[in-house]
Structure formats: C-alpha cells, structure tokens
Design an enzyme around this catalytic site. Structure first.
Site, short mmCIF file in Angstrom:
data_model
loop_
_atom_site.label_atom_id
_atom_site.label_comp_id
_atom_site.label_asym_id
_atom_site.label_seq_id
_atom_site.Cartn_x
_atom_site.Cartn_y
_atom_site.Cartn_z
N HIS A 163 -32.26 18.71 -7.21
CA HIS A 163 -32.46 19.69 -6.14
C HIS A 163 -33.09 19.01 -4.93
CE1 HIS A 163 -33.48 23.48 -4.17
NE2 HIS A 163 -34.70 22.97 -3.96
N GLY A 204 14.33 -3.91 -2.74
CA GLY A 204 14.74 -4.23 -4.10
C GLY A 204 15.82 -3.27 -4.58
N HIS A 210 -3.66 9.40 -7.34
CA HIS A 210 -4.42 9.04 -8.53
C HIS A 210 -3.64 9.33 -9.82
CE1 HIS A 210 -5.69 12.93 -6.89
NE2 HIS A 210 -5.87 13.36 -8.12
N GLY A 212 -0.11 20.19 5.36
CA GLY A 212 -0.16 21.03 6.55
C GLY A 212 -1.57 21.46 6.88
N LYS A 220 -7.21 10.70 6.20
CA LYS A 220 -8.65 10.89 5.98
C LYS A 220 -9.45 10.29 7.14
CE LYS A 220 -7.22 12.71 2.39
NZ LYS A 220 -5.85 12.67 2.88
N SER A 249 7.62 8.75 -2.47
CA SER A 249 8.31 9.90 -1.91
C SER A 249 8.33 9.85 -0.39
CB SER A 249 7.63 11.19 -2.38
OG SER A 249 6.27 11.22 -1.95
N GLY A 259 6.63 19.83 2.01
CA GLY A 259 6.66 19.11 0.75
C GLY A 259 7.24 17.71 0.89
N GLY A 291 0.79 -1.23 0.00
CA GLY A 291 0.00 0.00 0.00
C GLY A 291 0.81 1.27 0.00
N ASP A 329 5.53 9.58 -7.86
CA ASP A 329 6.28 10.67 -7.24
C ASP A 329 7.74 10.75 -7.65
OD1 ASP A 329 3.90 11.10 -5.99
OD2 ASP A 329 4.61 10.72 -3.95
#
Length: 467
Positions: free
Chosen positions: A445, A114, A322, A185, A50, A145, A271, A38, A313
């Site tokens: 609506h 690896g 994604h 952040g 999340k 990353s 970052g 993962g 990354d």
C-alpha cells in the site's frame, strides 16, 4: 547449406523460435524478407504504436493535469515530427538488439524472400537480386499477418490509411475517422485524440474492443469519450470515398438508416489476415484454409507435412506477439524432443490505451453462454489511494470465480498499469488459485494492485474493505 531448423519470418514468434532452437544445440537459420529483423510487431506494430501512445499521453497530461500537479508550462505544442523521430529511434534500438541476439546465439541470418522448393528446401530471393537455396530438417513458418482491407474501401495510403501509415503521419488530422474500434483502432485513435484531433469511431459491433469482456468496452468508451471522441457503434460501413482533401464514410446504423461522416483521414482497423504470400506453399504440399490459416496439430504445431511447423498469426488463435513467442519456444523444444505445454486460456490480452485494458481467462459473456455458475467481484480505481494520488482514477478490476469452488476463471482490468497488473492474475490462474487465496495475500500500500485484492474480496464474500 544444411540446417537443423530454418525459421521463415523474424517477428516475435520467429526470432524467439530461432533463439530457443540455437540454445538447444540446433544449427539454425532465420529468413527475413526485409532488411531489418523484428517483423510487424517491432517495425510497424506493437513497439512503434506504444512509443506514440506514450508520447501522446505525456502531451495530454501536460495539457490537462500538470497544472494541478503544480507544473506550469507555456506555449505547449505537439511536435509530431519529433514524436515520429523518437519512435524511429526506439525501433532502431530494438532492431539492433535482435541482430545482436542472432549473432550471440550463432544464428545465420538471410535477408530476402523465402519460398519453398520442396518440403526441406527453401529458396531465398535476396535483396541484392541474387538467390540462394538452403535445406533444413525442420522448417518453422512464422510469417505473421497484414492489415485486413475490404474491396469497397480504397486504401490509398494517403487519405485512406491502415495502421502502418498511421504510425508515420506528417500532420495531426483535423478529423480522423477510425473504422473499427477493436484493439488497434482504439490505440491509434486515442493517440491522435490526445494530440487534438477530432476522432470518430465506426464499429460494426455494439461496443468497443468487442472480443473482450463487455464491461471493459463500456468503461473504455467512457474514458475515450472524455477526449472528445464520437462513437458510431452497431454501424456497418457501406462505402468510403476520397474527395481529395477529405474523405466521406457512409454507413448503416442499427435502424438501417444511412449515416454520413466526413473527415480528412480514414484509418481502417478491421483486423488482420495471415500473411503467407510468396511462400509457394504448394511446393511443400501445403495449403491454407478458407481463412488463410495453416492447420496444425494441436499437440505439436506441426502441419500435415512432417518437419514443417507453423506458429503465430498464420495459425488458429489470437493474433498476439506473446502467443507467437510461446509457440516459438514450444516448437523448438518439440523439435529437440522435449514435451512443452501451452495453456491458451491463460494468454493475456492487452489494449495499450490510457487507461490500459488487460484480460485473461473467460469473459462474463462466455461463462453465461456456457451455463457456468460463477460469481463476480469488482473494485473501482477511484477508491485507491495510489490512483487518487496519480490522478488515474478511471477504471476497475473485475474478477470472475467459480460459484462452488471459488477458483478464478477470468480477470478483466481497465486502469493505470493494467498491462503489468494482469501478470498477477496469470500466475494465480496458472496455479488454479481461488479468489480467497489472492484476497488473503498482502499487497503493498499504496499500489494499483490493491484493486486486485479488493476485487477478489468482493468476489469471495462481497466484503471489499475500501468500497
């Protein structure tokens, strides 16, 4: 063992690349240095953050809005240990799900580090201390990353922490100083602000989430300020000192004046950097650029060494799960002889604060810099019946369209369910819809997505119906 495809790294890009390769009939192996699959996203990134964001939002609503809904509670308190425990349960379910998908698709999983022996051979230093070598016709580097740290910031993982440690704190900080008000952040700062911590954001740029449309940053700051947060924008951090029980951050403001902030924790969110440590790239004839990224051909995502690809990354572009997934599918299909395509302009970005922020396409600042003639339309959530009913009235939808053709060039949303709403904009822009096209489509609506229709009406003829 000989494979058609070897994937190094099991994050969203890696495991999706492995699944698609297997679906296409390619004998596939995946290598993961840790004991679970993962990658960062599932284990210490997207998914656990999340989980905590949702838990903290439930707590905040219980404190501040349940009574108005007619729900009365007594002796309410935040149980951070249980929140962390629930988060771990979510991760475990997802870990098991990916393991199941590997087995279902007959993908061989190797747990260990690896590293290249040559361009077709990978050595696996396994977790049990043994080693094994496997060979592959094609190798996909998907190693992701790590958080970026600055040499003058002493990250001790106790008082001065990164996003990884912020997901496992044992106490709610009294005063959390967040260095960096970008996506990570903003998300983690808002988690602890909702739970009662004093939060101070120190950001070098002049707005929150500086890579997104400026309107989004301004609106998000308004919302998070309601949580009691302080903002030190246009501030350059010059030092961080761990005093034992507290931490002092020094910075220079836009007037070159010294500013000092003291809290009990400092969260460094400036970052992320590509992670290729330990791959022994040189043995395969590869090297990273000055930013630590691998250069790839834009049409194939193949490195300069034939048969070796890189995704996610570790290559150019936004560091998004994604985006990596799309590239994983792209490379697998390229290896299989197909002609896939990715429209990088239409990969959405999301900030999972509450209200959420989501964007796709160009920002207003980018259009101005390019000299593109455009028109803008926006619509506030406070004018929506659905948002009023749910008490989620912060935010707006902003639509940017070409002035001559009315083609939608960018959509920027801050508000409830923005992360889901942005999909409508992606579909519309993929098929080059105009703002008028969307404005003429029926939207149920009451829903939040009516704001998209109204913003398109505003962009088309400045004729929003409910504002």
């Amino acid at each position: 063992m000989q494979y058609d495809v070897i994937v190094i790294g099991s994050g969203p890009g890696g495991y999706v690349a492995a699944i698609r390769s297997a679906q296409l009939g390619l004998k596939t192996a995946i290598i993961e240095k840790y004991s679970v699959l993962g990658g960062t996203c599932l284990n210490v990134g997207c998914i656990p953050s999340k989980a905590l964001l949702d838990s903290s939002e439930h707590f905040y609503n219980a404190q501040h809005s349940f009574a108005e809904h007619g729900i009365e509670l007594e002796n309410l308190k935040a149980n951070l240990s249980q929140m962390i425990s629930r988060k771990k349960g979510v991760i475990e379910k997802m870990n098991n799900g990916i393991a199941f998908l590997m087995k279902k698709n007959k993908i061989t999983v190797y747990n260990g580090l690896g590293s290249f022996v040559d361009k077709n051979t990978v050595n696996i230093a396994k977790l049990d201390g043994t080693a094994e070598q496997i060979t592959g016709k094609n190798i996909i580097i998907a190693t992701g990353s790590k958080p970026t740290v600055l040499p003058f910031i002493p990250v001790d993982k106790k008082r001065v922490i990164t996003s990884t440690e912020a997901l496992n704190l044992q106490e709610i900080p009294k005063h959390l100083i967040v260095i960096g008000a970008g996506v990570i952040g903003a998300e983690l700062g808002s988690v602890y602000a909702r739970l009662g911590a004093k939060v101070s954001f120190v950001e070098f740029a002049d707005s929150m989430i500086p890579t997104m449309d400026k309107t989004m940053g301004k609106e998000l700051q308004k919302s998070i300020k309601k949580l009691g947060a302080d903002f030190y924008l246009s501030h350059k951090v010059t030092g961080v000192v761990n005093n034992g029980d507290d931490v002092t951050v020094t910075a220079k403001n836009s007037k070159d004046e010294d500013v000092t902030i003291t809290g009990d924790y400092v969260l460094v969110c400036i970052g992320r950097r590509p992670y290729t440590d330990g791959l022994n790239l040189e043995a395969a004839g590869l090297a990273t650029d000055q930013r630590g990224k691998l250069e790839v051909d834009e049409h194939t995502l193949q490195t300069k060494v034939g048969g070796i690809y890189a995704i996610g990354d570790v290559i150019r572009g936004a560091m998004l799960a994604h985006k990596a997934e799309e590239e994983g599918v792209f490379v697998a299909e390229t290896i299989a002889g197909q002609k896939p395509h990715i429209n990088y302009n239409l990969i959405p970005g999301v900030v999972y604060t509450w209200p959420e922020v989501a964007s796709v396409g160009q920002t207003e600042e980018e259009l101005k810099a390019a000299g593109r003639a455009y028109k803008a339309g926006s619509f506030p959530f406070k004018a929506l019946g659905r948002a009023t009913a749910s008490m989620d009235t912060d935010g707006l939808v902003k639509v940017l369209a070409d002035k001559a053709t009315d083609e939608i060039l960018g959509v920027h949303i801050i508000g409830a369910r923005a992360a889901d709403m942005i999909a409508e904009a992606v579909v519309a822009m993929e098929y080059r819809a105009s703002a008028e096209d969307i404005s003429r489509m029926s939207h149920a609506h009451p829903t939040y997505t009516e704001a998209m229709k109204e913003a398109c009406l505003a962009a088309t003829e400045n004729r929003a119906l409910h504002a």
